[in-house]
Structures are given as C-alpha cells and as structure tokens.
Design a protein around this motif. Structure first.
Motif, PDB file in Angstrom:
ATOM      1  N   PRO A  50      30.346  13.092  -4.781  1.00 58.51           N
ATOM      2  CA  PRO A  50      29.625  13.274  -6.054  1.00 58.51           C
ATOM      3  C   PRO A  50      28.131  13.507  -5.871  1.00 58.51           C
ATOM      4  O   PRO A  50      27.509  14.197  -6.692  1.00 58.51           O
ATOM      5  N   PHE A  51      27.536  12.937  -4.806  1.00 62.12           N
ATOM      6  CA  PHE A  51      26.099  13.129  -4.592  1.00 62.12           C
ATOM      7  C   PHE A  51      25.762  14.612  -4.435  1.00 62.12           C
ATOM      8  O   PHE A  51      24.784  15.113  -5.000  1.00 62.12           O
TER       9      PHE A  51
ATOM     10  N   ILE B  88      23.242   1.024  -1.304  1.00 58.18           N
ATOM     11  CA  ILE B  88      22.749   2.372  -1.572  1.00 58.18           C
ATOM     12  C   ILE B  88      21.327   2.279  -2.109  1.00 58.18           C
ATOM     13  O   ILE B  88      21.035   1.482  -3.009  1.00 58.18           O
ATOM     14  N   SER B  89      20.469   3.098  -1.547  1.00 63.09           N
ATOM     15  CA  SER B  89      19.084   3.195  -2.015  1.00 63.09           C
ATOM     16  C   SER B  89      18.889   4.543  -2.708  1.00 63.09           C
ATOM     17  O   SER B  89      19.085   5.594  -2.094  1.00 63.09           O
TER      18      SER B  89
ATOM     19  N   ILE C  86      23.147   6.005   6.777  1.00 61.46           N
ATOM     20  CA  ILE C  86      23.408   7.427   6.550  1.00 61.46           C
ATOM     21  C   ILE C  86      22.475   7.950   5.469  1.00 61.46           C
ATOM     22  O   ILE C  86      22.535   7.508   4.312  1.00 61.46           O
ATOM     23  N   PRO C  87      21.588   8.871   5.805  1.00 64.69           N
ATOM     24  CA  PRO C  87      20.754   9.501   4.775  1.00 64.69           C
ATOM     25  C   PRO C  87      21.506  10.654   4.107  1.00 64.69           C
ATOM     26  O   PRO C  87      22.185  11.447   4.775  1.00 64.69           O
ATOM     27  N   LEU C  88      21.390  10.757   2.797  1.00 62.20           N
ATOM     28  CA  LEU C  88      21.955  11.867   2.036  1.00 62.20           C
ATOM     29  C   LEU C  88      20.795  12.658   1.439  1.00 62.20           C
ATOM     30  O   LEU C  88      19.927  12.086   0.762  1.00 62.20           O
TER      31      LEU C  88
ATOM     32  N   LEU D 154      20.136   6.846   0.498  1.00 65.23           N
ATOM     33  CA  LEU D 154      20.343   6.229   1.811  1.00 65.23           C
ATOM     34  C   LEU D 154      21.470   5.204   1.707  1.00 65.23           C
ATOM     35  O   LEU D 154      21.468   4.356   0.800  1.00 65.23           O
ATOM     36  N   LEU D 155      22.455   5.312   2.607  1.00 67.14           N
ATOM     37  CA  LEU D 155      23.599   4.396   2.629  1.00 67.14           C
ATOM     38  C   LEU D 155      23.472   3.452   3.812  1.00 67.14           C
ATOM     39  O   LEU D 155      23.065   3.866   4.909  1.00 67.14           O
ATOM     40  N   PHE D 156      23.868   2.198   3.594  1.00 66.72           N
ATOM     41  CA  PHE D 156      23.876   1.200   4.667  1.00 66.72           C
ATOM     42  C   PHE D 156      25.173   0.412   4.567  1.00 66.72           C
ATOM     43  O   PHE D 156      25.488  -0.171   3.528  1.00 66.72           O
TER      44      PHE D 156
END
Length: 455
Positions: A61-62, A101-102, A31-33, A41-43
C-alpha cells in the motif's frame, strides 16, 4: 503506580537505540521505504514477523498510495494498530512480532507476528467417540477464538496478563462474569500478578506455581485439552487459564469428582452414562486397592475368601521364595517401568516394545517362580483399571497412593489397609482448591444446568 511517559527521541534515534539493545542478533531489520517525496521507516525482527502480511498490509500500500497523507490515514485505520508503550515494553513487543513504523516523525506499532503454532490439534489425552475430536492449539489467539465460537455469551470475559518471567509470556483468564465466584477469581488473579518464577513454559508449569503447597499428592487444578470441557466448567462458574504456547488449559477451582467426569458421558443416554461412571469408579477402587487386597488375602486373612478360591491362590504361589508383599511390589515396579517406557519411547515402537516386554516379563516371572499366575492377573487388572480413569492427573496420584497403601498393608495387615484408606479420605476432606472444599460436589449455579452447544 502510574507509568512515566516515554521520552520522545526522534524516530530514527529510537530505532537505533532499540537495534543496539538487540545486538548481536542478525534478524534485526531496519527497512527504509521511499518513493518520490514519500518516506517511511520499518523496524522489526524478521524471524517473528509474518513477511507476507507485512508486504500486503504495509509495504505494498505504501507504493500504491498517491501521497504520504493518504498512506498515514490508511495506516491509522488498520485494526492491528496498538499504542506505543515505554521503551523497555516496546522492546518486548518487537521480540513478540510487532513492527514499528516511522511516518513523518510519528511512530506507529502494529501486530504482524508470525504464528506457526496456530493449527488446531486432535485430542490426545481425552478422546471421545461421539464428542468433538478437535482440541486446542499452541496459539493463545486461536484458543480464545475457539472458546468464543463455543460460548456465544456476552458475559464471557477475557483478561490478558503479561507474566514478568524471562519469556514475558501472555496469560488469558477466561470466565463467565455472571456465574464466576468473585472471591476465587480475585485469588487467582492476585497469584498470577504476584508470580515471580523465572520461567513459565506451559500450563503444567503454571499449574504447579499456582499451588501454595508444593508437595500436594492430589492435583488442586485440572489440566485439559478439550474445548467442550472448558466451556462446561466456565458455565459452572469456574475460571479457565490459558498460557500462550501451550495446548492445555488450567481450570480452577476443582473438586475430586471433576477428575472422574468423562466428557463422553454428556453425549450418551442416562443409563449408558451411568454405566460408564460406575466403571470409572470401579476402576479407581481396583487400581488403588487390589494390590493391597492380594497381600491381605494371601498373607493375613485368607479365610475371607471361599475355600476353593483360597486354595487356588495358595497353589499358584507354590515355589515363590518371598512374601506376597515383596511379590506385589516387584511386579508393580516393573509395571510402572513399562508405563514410563511407553511414554518415553518413540510412538512408532512404544506400543510394540511395551506389549512384547510385558508378555515376556509375565511369562518369565511365572516360569521362574518369581511371581504367581494370580499375581499376573492382578497386575494386569490394576494396569487396565488405571487407564479407565478419565483424567490422567488423578491416575498419577493413585500410582503413588497404591504403593503407600501396600506399605501400610504389609506392616499391619487388613487393619493397615482400612486405616490407610480412611487416611486418604480424611486427607481429601481436609484440603481445598482456592478456598473451595475439595471432597464435595461443586456448588451449582442457576445457569449451570443449561445445556451448552458444542459447535
């Protein structure tokens, strides 16, 4: 052996590599934020991650933070953050419910697993009237929390070991560092670290794997569901082994008398507890020896009984076409079948089916002269006495032993019964549990006699 430092590919490349290894699973999420100049980026695996917690802790929060630096500072302060392991271990973490999280070419790992098995259950195997009514859950974190709440002592130590089986299941070793036997602790830890079994599903599996001799008749460890029994044994210097996903705990080392101790005894006055203990040992001797005594009294030494009683027993066997040991074996086997049926059947019908089956079987056996009326009383007494033993593991062993004693008695009469019983005592005196003698009371420490608060 030192771990090799993980190669540092670019975060998106690492996530692509992890995704390839998890294919063809359809629950892999990348999932890109992004909002304005902020990117992340979430994985993770959707099926093992708590979506609500992820939304409230990471995603919301992001979008609320004014800058990516503020969000990164916030993320770094979260208590669920863990260190990034090597790629293979990172893959295991992802399957356990961790989120990768990246942020600005930095990788962060968080524990956001979904726990559907953290509900504390009611006691099933070891019920009490006055004691605590709640047992453990199938979540390791919840179980450790329960023990911490029962045992407010800084000496309580928790060690987490990751099994190398296909499930990569977590195991917790819990003990009091002040009272524990270091030799026993080292032996248990070494066995767990050397465990090479392909699959460990529960505490019962682990209990068998920890035992060197696979054909033990008596249990060398104790399996319990009660937090108060766990705390009682930890206070006495023993080790409790928790398995993630299992509502039972393995306790080691143990002695024979641990299996005859009911936690209910701790919540009554001395004489009431003493009476309960006497009943427990009377039930043990009854379920073990009564079938063999019936064979002795009817076939080998009827003169031991009073004349009136001997005549009554003999009259009840009029018309029975085979020897008493065949009669006893026949009824014991059917009693064991009823017991197994009560375990295997659905709870809604097990009690009614086994009760009706037992009544019909007893009535039909006596009317058909396949068993005497006294034999029906003996079998009923044996069944009731078996259920009076506090720990089920010991009752399972006694179910096998009474058949062996019946065999010895059938072959050699009263002498065979005495020799078989002495053989059992000699065997108990010749075995051990993790180096501790099995057939003696556990050596008490100074702190063992202290009363432990149960909540």
């Amino acid at each position: 052996m030192k771990k090799k430092p993980m190669a540092k590919p670019e975060p998106p490349e690492l996530m692509e590599e992890l995704a390839k290894k998890l294919k063809p699973s359809t629950d892999v999420m990348q999932i890109p934020l992004q909002i304005e100049k902020k990117q992340a980026l979430l994985f993770y695996l959707k099926t093992v991650v708590d979506g609500d917690k992820l939304q409230n802790m990471i995603i919301k929060p992001f979008f609320e933070m004014s800058s990516i630096e503020h969000f990164e500072s916030y993320i770094n302060s979260l208590p669920d953050k863990v260190d990034i392991p090597e790629t293979n271990e990172l893959l295991i973490k992802i399957t356990q419910g961790f989120v990768l999280i990246s942020i600005q070419d930095r990788l962060l790992l968080f524990d956001i697993k979904k726990l559907n098995s953290d509900a504390v259950q009611q006691t099933v195997m070891e019920g009490t009237v006055h004691g605590p009514q709640l047992a453990l859950s199938e979540s390791l974190e919840t179980n450790l929390n329960i023990i911490r709440q029962h045992y407010h002592n800084p000496d309580l130590t928790v060690e987490i070991i990751q099994l190398s089986d296909k499930t990569n299941r977590s195991i917790a070793i819990v003990y009091d560092s002040h009272t524990v036997n270091k030799k026993v602790l080292n032996q248990i830890t070494s066995k767990l670290q050397q465990l090479k079994e392909p699959l460990v599903q529960s505490s019962g599996d682990l209990e068998n794997f920890l035992t060197d001799k696979k054909y033990n008749l008596f249990p060398r460890t104790l399996l319990t569901e009660r937090p108060d029994r766990i705390v009682y044994n930890i206070t006495g210097g023993k080790v409790a082994i928790f398995v993630d996903g299992s509502p039972n705990v393995v306790i080691a080392p143990v002695v024979f008398f641990d299996f005859m101790t009911a936690m209910e005894d701790n919540y009554h006055t001395y004489w009431v507890s003493f009476f309960g203990t006497v009943l427990g040992y009377f039930g043990l001797l009854t379920c073990l020896l009564l079938p063999s005594f019936y064979v002795v009294f009817t076939s080998y030494a009827p003169e031991i009984l009073r004349t009136e009683l001997a005549l009554t027993v003999t009259a009840s066997r009029v018309g029975v076409p085979y020897p008493s040991y065949i009669e006893v074996l026949f009824m014991l086997i059917f009693m064991e079948l009823l017991t197994e049926a009560s375990i295997r059947l659905p709870k809604a019908i097990s009690a009614a089916a086994t009760t009706v089956g037992g009544l019909i079987l007893g009535t039909a056996a006596t009317e058909a002269a396949l068993a005497s009326t006294v034999m029906i009383i003996v079998v009923a007494a044996v069944a009731i006495s078996t259920f009076a033993i506090p720990i089920n593991e010991l009752s399972f062993s006694l179910r096998v032993l009474r058949i062996l004693l019946l065999l010895f008695t059938s072959l050699f009469g009263l002498s065979g019964l005495i020799i078989g019983f002495l053989g059992i005592l000699m065997h108990l005196g010749n075995i051990d549990s993790f180096g501790e003698p099995y057939f003696r009371f556990f050596q008490k420490n100074k702190n063992e006699e202290k009363k432990v608060s149960n909540g």
